[in-house]
Design an enzyme around this catalytic site. Structure first.
Site, PDB file in Angstrom:
ATOM      1  N   PRO A 246      30.608  39.589  48.680  1.00  0.00           N
ATOM      2  CA  PRO A 246      31.237  40.913  48.501  1.00  0.00           C
ATOM      3  C   PRO A 246      31.477  41.327  47.054  1.00  0.00           C
ATOM      4  O   PRO A 246      32.615  41.505  46.619  1.00  0.00           O
ATOM      5  CB  PRO A 246      32.553  40.762  49.265  1.00  0.00           C
ATOM      6  CG  PRO A 246      32.904  39.315  49.102  1.00  0.00           C
ATOM      7  CD  PRO A 246      31.587  38.574  49.127  1.00  0.00           C
ATOM      8  N   CYS A 247      30.405  41.542  46.300  1.00  0.00           N
ATOM      9  CA  CYS A 247      30.574  42.017  44.932  1.00  0.00           C
ATOM     10  C   CYS A 247      31.155  43.425  44.908  1.00  0.00           C
ATOM     11  O   CYS A 247      31.670  43.873  43.877  1.00  0.00           O
ATOM     12  CB  CYS A 247      29.261  41.951  44.169  1.00  0.00           C
ATOM     13  SG  CYS A 247      27.899  42.855  44.915  1.00  0.00           S
TER      14      CYS A 247
END
Length: 280
Positions: A246-247
């Site tokens: 989850p950047c």
């Protein structure tokens, strides 16, 4: 995922773009609906069906000012904001366990030589994706606008690998991440090509709880490299697995949403969807 879901995301993305451009005027429901050529009633229903909350509450989550208020209170979470914006409950999703195995130095150096990579295409509520896996785990997920271009980009990551267009169980397990019912998720295995530093950053990203936002500096501190914020940003920008790593949960210290390989509108939509999914 049906084509209609993809079209729904397109409408929602256009609405988000309109809000981001005109938020200072606090546009009404009628204004937003008109911007995407829908009646207010249909837009309200479509948005609520897609996100699980009304447009008004959803947009409260994704505003930049909202992110700034979180950063001004280091201990605050989106749960606190949820309470302030009228959400009375917070149904927790099951934690997702993701196991990363880095490729061997030889695999990394040789561009995936001798690797067999199976890939396929899928529709999600955030747009079309290409997903690929070796026999050990998922090695690549990216949002795409065109299948041929998406495959070319995949090949550039593993120039010497052998590719087969075929869906397998590892891909299927990872695709469940796009479903709202996470109770049946199994362990998702990743097989990633990256430096030790990059993999350390990607592992730190996986520890960010769904519905929370942190900064690049926070990640640098997490991996005990407080002066490496710029290097952290580069590693985050090299994330080979969209959404699952989850950047999108990392924003700038100023509170700005910041960049995203697959578009800031998509990043904004994912942040809001995750928050709404937890607190609906």
């Amino acid at each position: 995922m049906t084509e209609s879901k993809t079209l729904q995301y397109s409408k929602i993305a256009d609405a988000i773009n309109y809000i981001k451009t005109n938020f200072q005027t606090q546009p009404s429901l009628d204004d937003i609906a008109a911007s995407v050529h829908l009646s207010p009633f249909h837009f309200q229903r479509l948005f609520t069906e897609w996100a699980g909350v009304s447009p008004k509450k959803f947009l409260q989550y994704i505003s930049i000012q909202h992110a700034k208020s979180l950063l001004q209170k280091p201990t605050a979470t989106l749960f606190d904001t949820a309470a302030e914006t009228g959400f009375s409950s917070s149904s927790r999703l099951h934690d997702l366990f993701v196991n990363i195995e880095g490729m061997t130095p030889g695999e990394y150096k040789n561009g995936g030589e001798h690797l067999q990579i199976k890939y396929s295409f899928a529709n999600t509520m955030f747009g079309d994706i290409i997903i690929a896996a070796t026999e050990k785990g998922v090695c690549y997920i990216a949002f795409i606008e065109d299948n041929a271009v998406g495959f070319t980009d995949l090949q550039s990551h593993f120039p010497k690998a052998n590719f087969i267009e075929q869906k397998n169980e590892l891909q299927e397990q990872a695709l469940h991440i796009f479903s709202r019912n996470w109770t049946d998720l199994q362990e998702i295995k990743l097989h990633l090509k990256g430096t030790d530093f990059q993999i350390k950053v990607w592992e730190a990203l996986l520890k960010i709880p769904m519905g929370q936002l942190i900064t690049y500096g926070d990640i640098a501190n997490t991996i005990n490299s407080p002066k490496a914020s710029r290097a952290v940003g580069t590693a985050i920008g090299s994330n080979p697995v969209a959404f699952l790593i989850p950047c999108h949960r990392v924003i700038q210290a100023t509170g700005n949403i910041g960049g995203y390989m697959w578009g800031t509108t998509r990043k904004t939509a994912i942040i809001g969807w995750e928050a709404a999914t937890i607190f609906q």
